[in-house]
Design an enzyme around this catalytic site. Sequence first.
Site, PDB file in Angstrom:
ATOM      1  N   CYS A 148       0.800  -1.220   0.000  1.00  0.00           N
ATOM      2  CA  CYS A 148       0.000   0.000   0.000  1.00  0.00           C
ATOM      3  C   CYS A 148       0.839   1.279   0.000  1.00  0.00           C
ATOM      4  O   CYS A 148       0.291   2.363  -0.146  1.00  0.00           O
ATOM      5  CB  CYS A 148      -0.914   0.025   1.220  1.00  0.00           C
ATOM      6  SG  CYS A 148       0.016   0.043   2.761  1.00  0.00           S
TER       7      CYS A 148
ATOM      8  N   CYS B  92      -0.953  -5.384   6.798  1.00  0.00           N
ATOM      9  CA  CYS B  92      -0.670  -4.193   7.614  1.00  0.00           C
ATOM     10  C   CYS B  92       0.065  -4.567   8.899  1.00  0.00           C
ATOM     11  O   CYS B  92       0.823  -3.763   9.442  1.00  0.00           O
ATOM     12  CB  CYS B  92      -1.960  -3.470   7.966  1.00  0.00           C
ATOM     13  SG  CYS B  92      -3.054  -3.221   6.561  1.00  0.00           S
TER      14      CYS B  92
HETATM   15 FE1  FES Z   1      -1.220   0.368   4.428  1.00  0.00          FE
HETATM   16 FE2  FES Z   1      -2.652  -0.927   6.185  1.00  0.00          FE
HETATM   17  S1  FES Z   1      -3.318  -0.229   4.245  1.00  0.00           S
HETATM   18  S2  FES Z   1      -0.591  -0.399   6.312  1.00  0.00           S
END
Ligand code: FES
Length: 126
Positions: free
Chosen positions: A33, A102
């Site tokens: 992400c 995450c």
């Molecule tokens: Fe990036 Fe959770 S969406 S760390």
Amino acid sequence: MYNETIMDHFRNPRNAGEMKDPDGVGTVGNPACGDIMTIYIRVTDDVITDIRFKTFGCGAAIASSSFTTELVKGKTLEEAIRFTRQDVSNGLGGLPPIKMHCSNLALDALREAIKDYRAKHPPQTT
Ligand code: FES
């Protein structure tokens, strides 16, 4: 989507913020992400005596980081390095599967901080 334990760590993150003159620092990015995490550690006799985290991450990353700092505080470096994202998810009562990536951020940054500490404090050979 998140249970009460996760929401508690998200709303009241433990050990959040920077540390002055840490013994080790690790920063990693999450390839899934693009979010970023930094972990600071203070180490005495191979034990993590203090830890802080700073992140540009989602709620799951904040909750996982908060929980991870509580998990490893007071542990030896060897013990701390062995925790997995499953340990973090279990301790939080279960992260949603799409948020499991995450929970890697804090553990990866912690491993980098330990690596940094060991590089700066090589074992004495005398
Ligand atoms: Fe990036 Fe959770 S969406 S760390």
